[in-house]
Design a protein around this motif. Structure first.
Motif, PDB file in Angstrom:
ATOM      1  N   ALA A  84       0.833  -1.205   0.000  1.00 20.22           N
ATOM      2  CA  ALA A  84       0.000   0.000   0.000  1.00 20.22           C
ATOM      3  C   ALA A  84       0.869   1.256   0.000  1.00 20.22           C
ATOM      4  CB  ALA A  84      -0.932  -0.004   1.211  1.00 20.22           C
ATOM      5  N   MET A  85       1.968   1.231   0.735  1.00 18.55           N
ATOM      6  CA  MET A  85       2.875   2.379   0.740  1.00 18.55           C
ATOM      7  C   MET A  85       3.514   2.580  -0.633  1.00 18.55           C
ATOM      8  SD  MET A  85       6.337   3.009   2.965  1.00 18.55           S
ATOM      9  CE  MET A  85       7.205   1.861   1.887  1.00 18.55           C
ATOM     10  N   ILE A  86       3.920   1.500  -1.290  1.00 14.69           N
ATOM     11  CA  ILE A  86       4.531   1.610  -2.617  1.00 14.69           C
ATOM     12  C   ILE A  86       3.543   2.191  -3.622  1.00 14.69           C
ATOM     13  CG2 ILE A  86       5.538   0.308  -4.526  1.00 14.69           C
ATOM     14  CD1 ILE A  86       7.378   0.661  -2.140  1.00 14.69           C
ATOM     15  N   TYR A  87       2.296   1.716  -3.598  1.00 16.32           N
ATOM     16  CA  TYR A  87       1.279   2.257  -4.501  1.00 16.32           C
ATOM     17  C   TYR A  87       1.049   3.748  -4.241  1.00 16.32           C
ATOM     18  CZ  TYR A  87       0.216  -2.648  -5.460  1.00 16.32           C
ATOM     19  OH  TYR A  87       0.297  -3.974  -5.815  1.00 16.32           O
ATOM     20  N   SER A  88       1.041   4.127  -2.972  1.00 17.70           N
ATOM     21  CA  SER A  88       0.841   5.532  -2.631  1.00 17.70           C
ATOM     22  C   SER A  88       2.012   6.392  -3.107  1.00 17.70           C
ATOM     23  CB  SER A  88       0.654   5.681  -1.116  1.00 17.70           C
ATOM     24  OG  SER A  88       0.435   7.025  -0.752  1.00 17.70           O
ATOM     25  N   VAL A  89       3.226   5.885  -2.999  1.00 17.20           N
ATOM     26  CA  VAL A  89       4.397   6.633  -3.485  1.00 17.20           C
ATOM     27  C   VAL A  89       4.309   6.831  -4.994  1.00 17.20           C
ATOM     28  CG1 VAL A  89       6.901   6.529  -3.785  1.00 17.20           C
ATOM     29  CG2 VAL A  89       5.897   5.959  -1.587  1.00 17.20           C
ATOM     30  N   TRP A 134      -7.748  -3.262  -5.659  1.00 11.96           N
ATOM     31  CA  TRP A 134      -6.836  -3.940  -4.737  1.00 11.96           C
ATOM     32  C   TRP A 134      -7.098  -3.514  -3.294  1.00 11.96           C
ATOM     33  CZ3 TRP A 134      -3.273  -2.035  -1.275  1.00 11.96           C
ATOM     34  CH2 TRP A 134      -2.385  -2.964  -0.729  1.00 11.96           C
ATOM     35  N   GLY A 135      -7.360  -2.225  -3.082  1.00 10.93           N
ATOM     36  CA  GLY A 135      -7.607  -1.734  -1.729  1.00 10.93           C
ATOM     37  C   GLY A 135      -8.878  -2.294  -1.131  1.00 10.93           C
ATOM     38  N   PHE A 136      -9.941  -2.411  -1.930  1.00  9.27           N
ATOM     39  CA  PHE A 136     -11.184  -2.980  -1.431  1.00  9.27           C
ATOM     40  C   PHE A 136     -11.008  -4.455  -1.074  1.00  9.27           C
ATOM     41  CE2 PHE A 136     -13.441   0.430  -4.037  1.00  9.27           C
ATOM     42  CZ  PHE A 136     -13.628   1.221  -2.922  1.00  9.27           C
ATOM     43  N   ARG A 137     -10.201  -5.158  -1.852  1.00  9.92           N
ATOM     44  CA  ARG A 137      -9.991  -6.580  -1.576  1.00  9.92           C
ATOM     45  C   ARG A 137      -9.170  -6.798  -0.313  1.00  9.92           C
ATOM     46  NH1 ARG A 137      -7.788  -9.796  -6.630  1.00  9.92           N
ATOM     47  NH2 ARG A 137      -7.889 -11.400  -4.990  1.00  9.92           N
ATOM     48  N   HIS A 138      -8.272  -5.864   0.016  1.00 10.80           N
ATOM     49  CA  HIS A 138      -7.399  -6.019   1.181  1.00 10.80           C
ATOM     50  C   HIS A 138      -7.794  -5.104   2.336  1.00 10.80           C
ATOM     51  CE1 HIS A 138      -4.938  -7.713  -2.090  1.00 10.80           C
ATOM     52  NE2 HIS A 138      -4.335  -8.421  -1.153  1.00 10.80           N
ATOM     53  N   ASP A 139      -8.978  -4.464   2.229  1.00 10.42           N
ATOM     54  CA  ASP A 139      -9.495  -3.636   3.315  1.00 10.42           C
ATOM     55  C   ASP A 139      -8.505  -2.532   3.687  1.00 10.42           C
ATOM     56  OD1 ASP A 139     -11.310  -2.750   5.152  1.00 10.42           O
ATOM     57  OD2 ASP A 139     -10.719  -4.167   6.720  1.00 10.42           O
ATOM     58  N   ARG A 140      -8.085  -1.772   2.693  1.00  6.08           N
ATOM     59  CA  ARG A 140      -7.137  -0.685   2.882  1.00  6.08           C
ATOM     60  C   ARG A 140      -7.820   0.657   2.658  1.00  6.08           C
ATOM     61  NH1 ARG A 140      -3.035  -1.297   5.753  1.00  6.08           N
ATOM     62  NH2 ARG A 140      -2.359   0.665   4.821  1.00  6.08           N
TER      63      ARG A 140
END
Length: 351
Positions: A84-89, A134-140
């Motif tokens: 999640a951090m890598i995607y945000s960067v 991806w975020g919805f699947r991993h509850d992010r």
């Protein structure tokens, strides 16, 4: 009604990431309003400094977190937070490129087309659709990515409109945004009705009722200013009014201020930013132990006059009832009597 104010709970639920983002956006919009009204004569490279500070913090935090991830395999309990951090960067890098191109276009209008300047943000808004899945699947938490994803069509329309490729009026250009705001309005109305029903439920404690009330008020405090800002901006772009940009941006300032306040009650944040691997406030208290003295403060405010007077009368009556008892006990000790003395009747509150 008494209000319990607990600094420990306040800092424990503090979301430092959202606080930084909303603060930078508020500062940027204030400076931009003054610049568009020609009240200050700063270059746009200086106007965008708050946004670049936000991107710089995200880039440094991502690099430090990646280095700690690589050097400490024992800390890799879960790859979800790190991914999640890598995607945000990646998202922040595209936004940074978009802001550089926009500044270059504003400083030198003939340097490029607006469509060219919008290429980075349109590209990342389309990629954010995949990140949202991806975020919805991993509850992010994917607030920024979701905003970019739902406004991808709007960004394309704005770029084409600024270059004169399409000649629609601005109210038509903003149709994708109106659709999003209509959906948000339905959600907010649902929250208000849902909160009103739960508040009247007798099975809930006062704290739960207060949380539902805060949720409804916050949603309304965000929706109304955003709608007002968009309507005023469209009317200004179409030449219907000549309001200053500071007045037009004022509802946006209210919405961003509300978001800054709510960041103190939204627990979350990625623990891999800067590689701290723990809650930000816990990290800050470990770094500065002297702050623990202030973090444990808790007090109550807003006690009504009636309750204070009633408590005062009760305390006075208890003291008056206890006085004969203490006097009788002293007399019995002085006379050396072993006779059992029954205590007088204690009155806790007046009839």
């Amino acid at each position: 009604m008494a209000i319990d104010f607990n600094l420990r709970n306040l800092f424990h639920d503090f979301n430092h990431s959202k606080f930084t983002v909303y603060s930078c956006l508020l500062l940027f919009t204030i400076i931009l309003g003054f610049r568009l009204d020609s009240d200050i004569q700063l270059s746009f490279w200086m106007v965008f400094l708050p946004l670049w500070l936000w991107k710089l913090l995200a880039l440094i935090g991502g690099i430090v977190g990646t280095v700690i991830w690589v050097r400490n395999p024992s800390l890799r309990d879960s790859a979800t937070d790190f991914n999640a951090m890598i995607y945000s960067v990646i998202v922040h890098c595209f936004l940074f490129a978009f802001e550089i191109l926009i500044c270059q276009k504003l400083q030198s209008p003939d340097s490029m087309l607006w469509v060219t300047a919008f290429i980075p943000i349109v590209t990342i808004s389309l990629l954010c659709i995949i990140i949202c899945v991806w975020g919805f699947r991993h509850d992010r938490s994917i607030d920024l990515e979701l905003i970019l994803a739902v406004n991808s069509v709007e960004l394309v329309f704005i770029g084409l409109k600024l270059d004169g490729i399409i000649r629609w009026v601005w109210s038509v250009i903003f149709i994708p945004l109106w659709v999003v705001m209509c959906v948000l309005s339905i959600v907010v109305i649902y929250y208000i009705i849902w909160s009103a029903l739960f508040i009247r439920t007798a099975d809930l404690v006062s704290q739960q009722r207060r949380s539902y009330m805060v949720l409804a008020v916050t949603a309304l405090a965000l929706l109304v200013p955003m709608l007002a800002f968009e309507i005023l901006l469209v009317r200004r772009l179409e030449g219907i009014n000549n309001l200053s940009y500071l007045i037009i941006f004022f509802p946006l300032y209210l919405a961003l201020t509300t978001l800054i306040i709510t960041s103190f009650g939204q627990r979350g944040g990625n623990p891999w930013w800067f590689g701290i691997r723990q809650d930000f406030c816990a990290f800050l208290l470990d770094l500065c132990p002297c702050l623990r003295e202030y973090g444990n403060v808790s007090y109550k405010t807003g006690v009504g006059r009636g309750s204070s007077a009633e408590d005062g009368v009760g305390v006075a009556l208890q003291r008056s009832a206890a006085a004969p008892q203490q006097s009788t006990a002293r007399q019995s000790r002085g006379s050396g009597s072993t006779r059992t003395i029954s205590p007088p009747l204690a009155i806790d509150s007046p009839d």
